[in-house]
Write an enzyme that holds these catalytic residues in place. Structure first.
Site, PDB file in Angstrom:
ATOM      1  N   ASP A 181       0.839  -1.204   0.000  1.00 27.39           N
ATOM      2  CA  ASP A 181       0.000   0.000   0.000  1.00 27.39           C
ATOM      3  C   ASP A 181       0.867   1.245   0.000  1.00 27.39           C
ATOM      4  OD1 ASP A 181      -2.876  -0.938   2.024  1.00 27.39           O
ATOM      5  OD2 ASP A 181      -1.997  -1.755   0.205  1.00 27.39           O
ATOM      6  N   TYR A 233       2.223   1.948  -3.339  1.00 27.56           N
ATOM      7  CA  TYR A 233       1.165   2.463  -4.214  1.00 27.56           C
ATOM      8  C   TYR A 233       0.922   3.941  -3.898  1.00 27.56           C
ATOM      9  CZ  TYR A 233      -3.272   3.024  -6.584  1.00 27.56           C
ATOM     10  OH  TYR A 233      -4.269   3.483  -7.387  1.00 27.56           O
ATOM     11  N   SER A 255      -8.420 -12.765  16.908  1.00 29.71           N
ATOM     12  CA  SER A 255      -7.135 -13.212  16.373  1.00 29.71           C
ATOM     13  C   SER A 255      -6.318 -13.754  17.543  1.00 29.71           C
ATOM     14  CB  SER A 255      -6.428 -12.075  15.657  1.00 29.71           C
ATOM     15  OG  SER A 255      -6.376 -10.974  16.499  1.00 29.71           O
ATOM     16  N   LEU A 256      -5.105 -14.148  17.283  1.00 31.97           N
ATOM     17  CA  LEU A 256      -4.307 -14.789  18.339  1.00 31.97           C
ATOM     18  C   LEU A 256      -3.081 -13.955  18.639  1.00 31.97           C
ATOM     19  CD1 LEU A 256      -4.389 -18.401  16.860  1.00 31.97           C
ATOM     20  CD2 LEU A 256      -5.508 -17.657  18.961  1.00 31.97           C
ATOM     21  N   GLU A 279      -2.397 -27.441  17.524  1.00 28.67           N
ATOM     22  CA  GLU A 279      -2.871 -27.605  16.146  1.00 28.67           C
ATOM     23  C   GLU A 279      -1.948 -26.843  15.201  1.00 28.67           C
ATOM     24  OE1 GLU A 279      -6.864 -25.956  16.087  1.00 28.67           O
ATOM     25  OE2 GLU A 279      -7.294 -26.830  18.043  1.00 28.67           O
ATOM     26  N   GLU A 333     -10.400 -22.938   8.755  1.00 25.20           N
ATOM     27  CA  GLU A 333      -9.532 -22.280   7.776  1.00 25.20           C
ATOM     28  C   GLU A 333      -9.769 -22.840   6.378  1.00 25.20           C
ATOM     29  OE1 GLU A 333      -7.864 -20.020   9.311  1.00 25.20           O
ATOM     30  OE2 GLU A 333      -6.105 -19.471   8.105  1.00 25.20           O
ATOM     31  N   TYR A 387     -11.811 -25.819  13.177  1.00 23.90           N
ATOM     32  CA  TYR A 387     -11.035 -25.767  14.417  1.00 23.90           C
ATOM     33  C   TYR A 387     -11.685 -25.056  15.596  1.00 23.90           C
ATOM     34  CZ  TYR A 387      -9.421 -21.333  12.311  1.00 23.90           C
ATOM     35  OH  TYR A 387      -9.357 -20.108  11.725  1.00 23.90           O
ATOM     36  N   LYS A 433       4.761 -18.974  16.431  1.00 26.44           N
ATOM     37  CA  LYS A 433       5.108 -18.781  15.023  1.00 26.44           C
ATOM     38  C   LYS A 433       6.453 -19.413  14.679  1.00 26.44           C
ATOM     39  CE  LYS A 433       2.231 -16.319  12.967  1.00 26.44           C
ATOM     40  NZ  LYS A 433       2.125 -14.933  12.911  1.00 26.44           N
ATOM     41  N   CYS A 476       7.931  19.742   3.900  1.00 22.30           N
ATOM     42  CA  CYS A 476       7.583  21.168   3.989  1.00 22.30           C
ATOM     43  C   CYS A 476       8.777  22.049   4.340  1.00 22.30           C
ATOM     44  CB  CYS A 476       6.466  21.370   5.008  1.00 22.30           C
ATOM     45  SG  CYS A 476       6.994  21.120   6.702  1.00 22.30           S
ATOM     46  N   CYS A 484       2.545  21.557   7.002  1.00 15.23           N
ATOM     47  CA  CYS A 484       3.145  20.414   6.312  1.00 15.23           C
ATOM     48  C   CYS A 484       2.064  19.598   5.605  1.00 15.23           C
ATOM     49  CB  CYS A 484       3.899  19.541   7.317  1.00 15.23           C
ATOM     50  SG  CYS A 484       4.676  18.132   6.529  1.00 15.23           S
TER      51      CYS A 484
HETATM   52  S1  IVH Z   1      -8.092 -20.463  16.452  1.00 12.22           S
HETATM   53  C1  IVH Z   1      -9.712 -17.431  19.118  1.00 12.22           C
HETATM   54  N1  IVH Z   1      -6.887 -22.419  15.217  1.00 12.22           N
HETATM   55  O1  IVH Z   1      -4.995 -17.939  12.659  1.00 12.22           O
HETATM   56  C2  IVH Z   1      -9.289 -18.471  18.193  1.00 12.22           C
HETATM   57  N2  IVH Z   1      -6.806 -20.258  14.229  1.00 12.22           N
HETATM   58  O2  IVH Z   1      -4.275 -15.409  14.241  1.00 12.22           O
HETATM   59  C3  IVH Z   1      -8.876 -17.936  16.888  1.00 12.22           C
HETATM   60  N3  IVH Z   1      -5.620 -20.166  12.102  1.00 12.22           N
HETATM   61  O3  IVH Z   1      -7.798 -15.918  12.129  1.00 12.22           O
HETATM   62  C4  IVH Z   1      -8.564 -18.890  15.860  1.00 12.22           C
HETATM   63  N4  IVH Z   1      -5.110 -22.313  11.988  1.00 12.22           N
HETATM   64  O4  IVH Z   1      -7.275 -17.686  10.385  1.00 12.22           O
HETATM   65  C5  IVH Z   1      -7.177 -21.118  15.202  1.00 12.22           C
HETATM   66  N5  IVH Z   1      -5.892 -24.271  14.224  1.00 12.22           N
HETATM   67  C6  IVH Z   1      -6.192 -22.961  14.203  1.00 12.22           C
HETATM   68  C7  IVH Z   1      -5.786 -22.109  13.152  1.00 12.22           C
HETATM   69  C8  IVH Z   1      -6.109 -20.759  13.211  1.00 12.22           C
HETATM   70  C9  IVH Z   1      -5.028 -21.135  11.377  1.00 12.22           C
HETATM   71  C10 IVH Z   1      -5.691 -18.739  11.729  1.00 12.22           C
HETATM   72  C11 IVH Z   1      -7.078 -18.168  11.687  1.00 12.22           C
HETATM   73  C12 IVH Z   1      -7.107 -17.018  12.635  1.00 12.22           C
HETATM   74  C13 IVH Z   1      -5.648 -16.723  12.784  1.00 12.22           C
HETATM   75  C14 IVH Z   1      -5.413 -16.155  14.184  1.00 12.22           C
END
Ligand code: IVH
Length: 695
Positions: free
Chosen positions: A46, A49, A95-96, A129, A189, A241, A329, A426, A447
């Site tokens: 972005d 761009y 999200s995680l 997982e 997913e 999941y 990660k 500026c 600016c």
């Molecule tokens: S659990 C609150 N399980 O990771 C639980 N997420 O950063 C939220 N993802 O948006 C999701 N494999 O797209 C979960 N075994 C798994 C996963 C998973 C991939 C992705 C998913 C989520 C992102 C979270």
């Protein structure tokens, strides 16, 4: 975001050079837009761009006769592949948070134990997982029949892609077996296997079509097709999941749930495992890491989830991620490339951020040509120079970073980068106060870069949230002189005819924008305040201030008094829980500038400000408005959990007892606070009473 300040574009001196440059820029942008909008497969960031766009505007500003109807300055980008209805998620799709090494995971285990106050010998089970690198989807079943499928979107609102999801073999039209609740939303997913991706790309290439950069982009692009028959022709798969909303109970643990999901006809990952100790969990992670390359699909880590549902609900969430889960990660991918030059980007608050302009290189399936260099010191420490060969890394969605300079490959004639003491946009002095890492342009509203970035912030989602009013529109309208300060947004109606006449716009889209703007004329005070973009006044701070002063008149009068040096007014601000001297100083600085005051007054003339009401507290808000103090040791609940539970019931949790305290919860070995509570005749509870009170 990067604005016109990314680099002050050099404007060609003569018309012929300008014309040549414009042609090249327009071609580049057209290609980038097609990749972004039609193929869901961006070829530039972005920021890049935006820089191209800014350069087009700058050149056209100097050579107005070079503006053509199809110039990007006259269009708002290709029509997005949008057109899906919106879906409000009944339960937010979270999200995680991330763990990057073994220590982070051990720390996570510790946090879980402490939060739940678990004894040494009490087991905590985690499910492990693989974290599939695809995109999440939510599938709602009513009486076992698939009814609604949605993307995650921003977590609160997604897109209705039911018909597309229906075409996936792994999405059952009807649930198998029995025992499922009447309403059940299954989340998981959507992804594309590596082999399917390669075969599909071969097919696309042989038809002369554009190929996708990686399986994730291919999955996203294939799922967001307006024509479900295209989705049907793409090899998409789905791993289930977790759950969203459910009308009844579904077992006691996540592991049970995974079993049931598979009984009901979903595919769950066969590598999932239940672990009991940090050692087991880490062994699982390292095993998966070594097998990563051989797995049939891309993964970017491993997800750990606390197994027991009762533990999960006790732990709750912080901002947008659950406390009971974490993504571990894999380490970032790296690549070697050449640093072409160092540019400076000017942000909304004037911060000058150095950015590396790199020879494009592929890292983890994505072409990277920009990397952040953080700040002046970081740049100095690394002694980065144009022409250097550098190692860059990219992890997930994180902005790429330069991690190392290969000193032995430095050209002999390279020169150290000198950080300027004037704003590159500026020309105002750029000052770095002692003890701060950031140098800032002092130009404020003089600016252009700051003005444009502030306007973008003003209309953005967390501020005024004007639907369909994107960063590029702001730049364009600013370029035409239609926008300079926030209040101008509400006077854009005067330009309605011109907007409708712009390439890419029409009567309808111009009217839609106008309606979206009008819809925000009534605006809650906290959003308005946040939208002003005062340094350090984020959403939370804005909310605190808005709740305290209630009306715009009272709030801004207070700020002006503070800016004018009124010590009492300042003390009143500092008295608000959560407001510190740094914030007050930035507010004072903002309102000491007459241009800013005038801009706020002007804005207030356009909008109708709504008072901000206290948040809607879940359950029955048994402690709404009360101040609670915990003292002594609680044996069955950690302090963190006790605090979270009290807050969920609407209480404010304080650290010391005073006349203003409504309730003191007294644990074991409590000292002076318990004594003071009795002296003041406050209401107290012991731990048993507290637990009974919570129910
Ligand atoms: S659990 C609150 N399980 O990771 C639980 N997420 O950063 C939220 N993802 O948006 C999701 N494999 O797209 C979960 N075994 C798994 C996963 C998973 C991939 C992705 C998913 C989520 C992102 C979270």
């Amino acid at each position: 975001m990067t604005g016109p300040g990314l680099r002050q574009p050099e404007i060609p001196r003569d018309r012929l050079m300008a014309e040549t440059r414009l042609k090249a820029l327009r071609a580049c942008m057209a290609e980038a837009e097609a990749a972004y909008y039609q193929h869901d497969d961006p070829i530039i960031s972005d920021a890049e761009y935006d820089a191209l766009h800014a350069e087009v505007l700058a050149i056209e500003g100097h050579f107005p006769d070079l503006v053509t109807a199809d110039s990007p300055s006259q269009t708002v980008g290709a029509v997005p592949a949008g057109g899906f209805a919106k879906v409000n998620h009944a339960r937010a799709m979270l999200s995680l948070s991330n763990a990057f090494d073994d220590d982070d995971v051990i720390e996570f285990f510790g946090r879980v134990r402490r939060f739940l106050s678990l004894g040494e010998d009490e087991p905590v089970e985690l499910t492990c997982e693989p974290k599939i690198d695809g995109l999440s989807a939510a599938l709602t079943y009513e009486n076992g029949v698939f009814q609604l499928g949605a993307t995650r979107g921003d977590g609160a609102v997604g897109e209705n892609i039911t018909e597309n999801l229906r075409t996936l073999q792994d999405v059952p039209a009807r649930l198998a077996g029995a025992g499922f609740p009447d309403v059940i939303e299954v989340r998981g997913e959507v992804y594309m296997a590596k082999a399917d991706f390669a075969a599909m790309n071969d097919g696309l290439a042989s038809e002369g079509k554009k190929v996708f950069a990686n399986p994730r982009n291919a999955a996203a692009g294939s799922l967001r097709q307006l024509d479900p028959s295209i989705t049907a022709s793409r090899p998409l798969r789905f791993f289930a999941y977790s759950l969203g909303q459910v009308s009844g109970p579904v077992g006691e643990t996540h592991w049970d749930l995974l079993g049931r999901l598979s009984d009901w006809g979903f595919v769950t990952n066969p590598l999932n495992r239940l672990c009991r100790t940090a050692e087991d969990v880490l062994a699982f992670y390292h095993d998966i890491e070594t097998r990563r390359a051989d797995l049939p699909y891309d993964i970017d880590g491993v997800v750990y989830k606390v197994n027991r549902f009762d533990f999960q609900s006790r732990m709750g969430q912080v901002s947008r991620s659950p406390r009971w889960a974490i993504a571990h990660k894999f380490s970032a991918e790296r690549a070697v490339t050449v640093l072409r030059d160092i540019m400076l980007q000017v942000g909304r608050t004037g911060a000058l951020t150095p950015v590396a302009n790199l020879e494009p290189v592929t890292v983890g399936g994505v072409v990277v040509s920009r990397a952040t260099l953080h700040n002046e010191d970081e740049l100095g420490r690394k002694d980065l120079r144009a022409g250097d060969t550098v190692v860059i890394q990219r992890a997930g969605d994180v902005i790429p970073q330069v991690v190392e300079v290969l000193a032995d490959r430095r050209p002999a004639d390279s020169a150290a980068f000198v950080f300027p003491d004037a704003c590159p946009v500026c020309g105002s002095p750029a000052i770095r106060p002692e003890g701060e890492a950031v140098r800032r342009c002092t130009g404020d509203l003089v600016c252009e870069a700051q003005v444009v970035e502030r306007l973008k912030h003003f209309v953005s989602r967390d501020a005024l949230d004007i639907d369909g009013f994107g960063a590029r529109n702001i730049e364009q309208f600013f370029g035409y002189g239609w926008l300079a300060r926030p209040g101008d947004v509400f006077r854009l109606g005067a330009q309605a005819a011109e907007i409708a006449g712009l390439e890419g716009w029409g009567e309808t889209s111009a009217a839609n924008l106008q309606a979206a703007i009008e819809a925000r004329r009534e605006i809650p005070l906290d959003r308005l305040l946040f939208g002003l973009g005062i340094r350090q006044v984020g959403q939370t701070t804005a909310r605190l201030l808005a709740r305290r002063f209630e009306t715009a008149a009272a709030l801004f009068e207070q700020f002006e008094r503070v800016a004018d040096g009124d010590m009492v007014a300042e003390a009143e601000l500092l008295d608000i829980d959560g407001i510190g001297p740094g914030v007050v100083e930035d507010i004072a600085r903002f309102f000491a500038n007459p241009d800013n005051r005038a801009a706020v007054d002007d804005l207030l003339g356009e909008v109708e400000v709504q008072a901000v009401t206290a948040p809607v507290i879940s359950e029955d808000a048994k402690l709404a408005g009360n101040t609670v103090v915990f003292t002594g040791t609680l044996t069955r609940m950690s302090r963190a959990e006790a605090k979270a539970r009290a807050e969920a019931l609407g209480a404010k949790v304080a650290g010391s007892v005073s006349k203003k305290t409504d309730l003191v919860v007294i644990g074991l070995d409590a000292g002076s606070k318990a004594k003071k509570a009795t002296e003041l005749g406050l209401e107290t509870m012991d731990e048993d009473q507290w637990l009974a009170f919570l129910g």
